[in-house]
Write a protein that holds these residues in place. Structure first.
Motif, PDB file in Angstrom:
ATOM      1  N   HIS A   1      12.089   4.492  -1.500  1.00 13.65           N
ATOM      2  CA  HIS A   1      11.001   3.927  -2.256  1.00 13.65           C
ATOM      3  C   HIS A   1      11.629   3.181  -3.515  1.00 13.65           C
ATOM      4  CE1 HIS A   1       7.703   5.726   0.362  1.00 13.65           C
ATOM      5  NE2 HIS A   1       8.618   6.973   0.394  1.00 13.65           N
TER       6      HIS A   1
ATOM      7  N   ARG B   1       1.165   6.929  -6.895  1.00 18.43           N
ATOM      8  CA  ARG B   1       0.121   7.853  -7.100  1.00 18.43           C
ATOM      9  C   ARG B   1       0.326   9.097  -6.814  1.00 18.43           C
ATOM     10  NH1 ARG B   1      -2.924   5.845  -3.121  1.00 18.43           N
ATOM     11  NH2 ARG B   1      -4.000   3.980  -4.179  1.00 18.43           N
ATOM     12  N   ARG B   2       1.004   9.547  -5.758  1.00 17.24           N
ATOM     13  CA  ARG B   2       1.028  10.881  -5.377  1.00 17.24           C
ATOM     14  C   ARG B   2       2.251  11.623  -6.053  1.00 17.24           C
ATOM     15  NH1 ARG B   2      -0.574  12.371   0.545  1.00 17.24           N
ATOM     16  NH2 ARG B   2      -1.421  10.217   1.301  1.00 17.24           N
ATOM     17  N   TYR B   3       3.441  10.796  -6.103  1.00 17.77           N
ATOM     18  CA  TYR B   3       4.608  11.392  -6.198  1.00 17.77           C
ATOM     19  C   TYR B   3       5.284  10.910  -7.746  1.00 17.77           C
ATOM     20  CZ  TYR B   3       3.816  12.808  -1.671  1.00 17.77           C
ATOM     21  OH  TYR B   3       3.343  13.367  -0.497  1.00 17.77           O
TER      22      TYR B   3
ATOM     23  N   GLU C   1      -6.213   0.371 -10.761  1.00 17.93           N
ATOM     24  CA  GLU C   1      -6.478   1.937 -10.339  1.00 17.93           C
ATOM     25  C   GLU C   1      -5.471   2.488 -11.618  1.00 17.93           C
ATOM     26  OE1 GLU C   1      -5.002   3.680  -6.742  1.00 17.93           O
ATOM     27  OE2 GLU C   1      -4.877   5.413  -7.615  1.00 17.93           O
TER      28      GLU C   1
ATOM     29  N   GLU D   1       0.820  -1.421  -0.027  1.00 16.51           N
ATOM     30  CA  GLU D   1      -0.051   0.119   0.200  1.00 16.51           C
ATOM     31  C   GLU D   1       0.876   1.124   0.148  1.00 16.51           C
ATOM     32  OE1 GLU D   1      -3.329  -1.686  -1.038  1.00 16.51           O
ATOM     33  OE2 GLU D   1      -2.930   0.510  -0.566  1.00 16.51           O
ATOM     34  N   GLY D   2       2.040   1.084   0.738  1.00 16.36           N
ATOM     35  CA  GLY D   2       3.024   2.286   0.711  1.00 16.36           C
ATOM     36  C   GLY D   2       3.468   2.711  -0.673  1.00 16.36           C
ATOM     37  N   CYS D   3       3.679   1.554  -1.582  1.00 15.84           N
ATOM     38  CA  CYS D   3       4.282   1.818  -2.789  1.00 15.84           C
ATOM     39  C   CYS D   3       3.195   2.235  -3.815  1.00 15.84           C
ATOM     40  CB  CYS D   3       4.627   0.451  -3.558  1.00 15.84           C
ATOM     41  SG  CYS D   3       6.098  -0.391  -2.716  1.00 15.84           S
ATOM     42  N   ALA D   4       1.969   1.721  -3.533  1.00 16.22           N
ATOM     43  CA  ALA D   4       0.735   2.291  -4.272  1.00 16.22           C
ATOM     44  C   ALA D   4       0.823   3.655  -4.261  1.00 16.22           C
ATOM     45  CB  ALA D   4      -0.439   1.574  -4.047  1.00 16.22           C
ATOM     46  N   ASP D   5       0.695   4.211  -2.888  1.00 20.65           N
ATOM     47  CA  ASP D   5       0.478   5.569  -2.545  1.00 20.65           C
ATOM     48  C   ASP D   5       1.441   6.451  -3.055  1.00 20.65           C
ATOM     49  OD1 ASP D   5       0.913   7.808   0.060  1.00 20.65           O
ATOM     50  OD2 ASP D   5      -1.058   7.599  -0.851  1.00 20.65           O
ATOM     51  N   VAL D   6       3.024   6.186  -2.897  1.00 18.76           N
ATOM     52  CA  VAL D   6       4.023   6.886  -3.256  1.00 18.76           C
ATOM     53  C   VAL D   6       4.178   6.969  -5.097  1.00 18.76           C
ATOM     54  CG1 VAL D   6       5.826   5.210  -3.283  1.00 18.76           C
ATOM     55  CG2 VAL D   6       6.441   7.322  -3.058  1.00 18.76           C
TER      56      VAL D   6
END
Ligand code: NPQ
Ligand code: MG
Length: 366
Positions: A94, A68-70, A362, A61-66
Motif C-alpha cells: 500500500h 481508514r482501517r489501518y 470523510e 477505494e482500496g487506498c481509502a479503505d486501508v
C-alpha cells in the motif's frame, strides 16, 4: 506533533483531452486528497492511485479503505514526517496510500517549522526544466499536431506513449517532422515481452533518451537481457518500488535510468533515498508524474530540483491535463516550472476550486 485526524477527499478532475496509454484510456482523474489536522497546524497529501488497478495494484477505494482501517489509526500520539512510514511497517505494501499520509504529515510539520519541501528534500535549484507525456493517438497527423503544440509551449522533452503497433512509426514521424535535436523518449508501461527485443531495437536509430518500462514490472533479469539487444538506454518506472529495489535493478543491469515517483515508492523521503542511490551509481534519474493536482505537482517540482534529477521530468504545467487545478496553476515559463519556496508544499488548495472537484469527504478521527 499530535494528529487530531485526517480528512479524505474524493476528487474528480476531467482531463482536457483523453489520455491513452498501453493500459487504457483515461478521460477523468479520480484521486484522493488528504488533509492532516494536527495540533501544530494542517498539511496536504495526494494519493496518486488510479480509480482502477491498471497502472499498479493500488486503486482509489482500496487506498481509502486501508487508510481508514489501518494506516491513519496507527498514527496516535507523537508523530512527524520522518516517523510515519516506520510506524506503518507492520502493514505490508500500500505504498501510494502510505506516501499520501506521509506527505500530509510532512507538509503539516514543515509548514509549522517554516521549511519548504525543496529545502527538506535537498533541492539545489529554484526552477526545473519540464518534459511532457504524449498519449497514443488515433493517427500520426494527430500526434504531430499534439507534439508541435507542446514544443510550441516550450516543453524541453517529449515522451511518447507506445505499445505494439504504435511505436516505430510515431517515433519516425516525430523525428522526420521535428528533427534530431528534440529530446525524445518513449514509455511502454510494460506492454512488451523479451521476445520483442529485436523489434524494440528498431527504435535505436532514432537517438531516443530512453525506453521506459518496456517489460513487466517484475522482470528485472529480462530487462537486463533486453539491454544486451537494445542500444537505447532502459529506464524503469513500475519496477522501482524502493531504494533497495533501485539498487537491485541497477546492479542487475536492468536499467540505466530511473523514473522516480514518490507515490509508487511509498513517499517523498523514500524517493529522496532512491535519488541518492542513483546519484551514487551515476544513474540518471528524473521525476515521473501521475497526473497530480497542484498539491502533488508542488512536491514533485521540489523533488525534480534535486541535483541527481539530471533529466527533464513529467512535471508538466497544470494545463497539460486540467482546465482547472485545485491550486494556483503551475504555468510553464521558458520550458521551466518554479519550485515553490513557501513553507511545506508552498501551495494550498483554492477553496472554490476544491469544492468544485470534490465528490465526497470523510473525516477519520484519531
Ligand atoms: C505522465 C505519465 O505518463 N504517467 C505514467 C502513466 C500514467 C498514465 C495515465 C494516467 C492517468 C491517470 C492517473 C495516472 C496515470 C499515469 C507513467 O509515466 O507511466
Ligand atoms: Mg512510466
Amino acid at each position: 506533533m499530535k494528529l487530531d485526524g485526517v480528512e479524505l477527499r474524493w476528487v474528480e478532475m476531467p482531463l482536457r483531452s483523453p489520455f491513452r496509454t498501453s493500459f487504457g484510456t483515461q478521460t477523468v482523474r479520480q484521486l484522493l486528497l488528504l488533509r492532516a489536522v494536527a495540533d501544530e497546524g494542517e498539511g496536504w497529501g495526494e494519493c496518486v492511485a488510479m480509480s482502477e488497478p491498471v497502472y499498479s495494484s493500488e486503486y482509489q477505494e482500496g487506498c481509502a479503505d486501508v487508510l481508514r482501517r489501518y494506516l491513519v489509526p496507527a498514527l496516535t500520539g507523537e508523530v512527524d514526517g520522518i516517523s510515519v512510514v516506520p510506524r506503518l511497517k507492520k502493514y505490508y505494501g500500500h505504498r501510494m496510500a502510505k506516501a499520501a499520509l506521509e506527505m500530509a504529515v510532512l507538509d503539516a510539520e514543515l509548514r509549522a517549522r517554516g521549511v519548504s519541501f525543496g529545502r527538506e528534500l535537498g533541492a539545489t535549484r529554484d526552477r526545473v526544466p519540464c518534459g511532457v507525456s504524449v498519449g497514443i493517438m488515433n493517427s500520426i497527423p494527430e500526434l504531430l499536431d499534439a507534439v508541435g503544440g507542446y514544443l510550441g509551449e516550450g516543453y524541453v522533452r517529449i515522451k511518447l506513449k507506445i505499445e505494439p503497433g504504435w511505436d516505430v512509426e510515431p517515433v519516425r514521424a516525430v523525428r522526420e517532422r521535428f528533427g534530431d535535436e528534440v529530446l525524445l523518449q518513449v514509455d511502454a508501461n510494460t506492454a512488451y515481452a523479451l521476445a520483442d527485443a529485436r523489434h524494440l531495437a528498431r527504435l535505436d536509430p532514432f537517438d531516443l533518451l530512453l525506453i521506459e518500462q518496456p517489460l513487466d514490472e517484475e522482470e528485472l533479469l529480462a530487462h537486463a537481457e533486453l539491454a544486451k539487444v537494445v542500444q537505447t538506454p532502459i529506464c524503469l518506472d513500475e519496477s522501482i518500488t524502493s531504494a533497495s529495489s533501485a539498487a537491485d535493478a541497477i546492479r542487475l543491469g536492468a536499467c540505466q535510468i530511473v523514473n522516480i515517483k514518490p507515490g509508487r515508492v511509498g513517499g517523498y523521503l523514500e524517493a529522496r533515498r532512491i535519488h541518492d542511490v542513483c546519484a551514487a551509481n551515476n544513474i540518471a534519474a528524473w521525476c515521473g508524474g501521475m497526473l497530480e493536482t497542484g498539491i502533488g505537482r508542488a512536491a514533485n517540482v521540489a523533488l525534480a530540483a534535486l541535483p541527481g534529477c539530471t533529466l527533464p521530468g513529467d512535471t508538466s504545467a497544470s494545463d497539460r491535463y486540467y482546465k482547472l487545478d485545485v491550486t494556483e496553476p503551475f504555468v510553464l515559463d521558458d520550458g521551466h516550472l518554479t519550485v515553490p519556496a513557501g513553507p511545506g508544499l508552498g501551495v494550498t488548495p483554492l477553496p472554490e476550486a476544491l469544492e468544485e472537484v470534490t465528490v465526497k469527504t470523510e473525516w477519520i478521527p484519531l
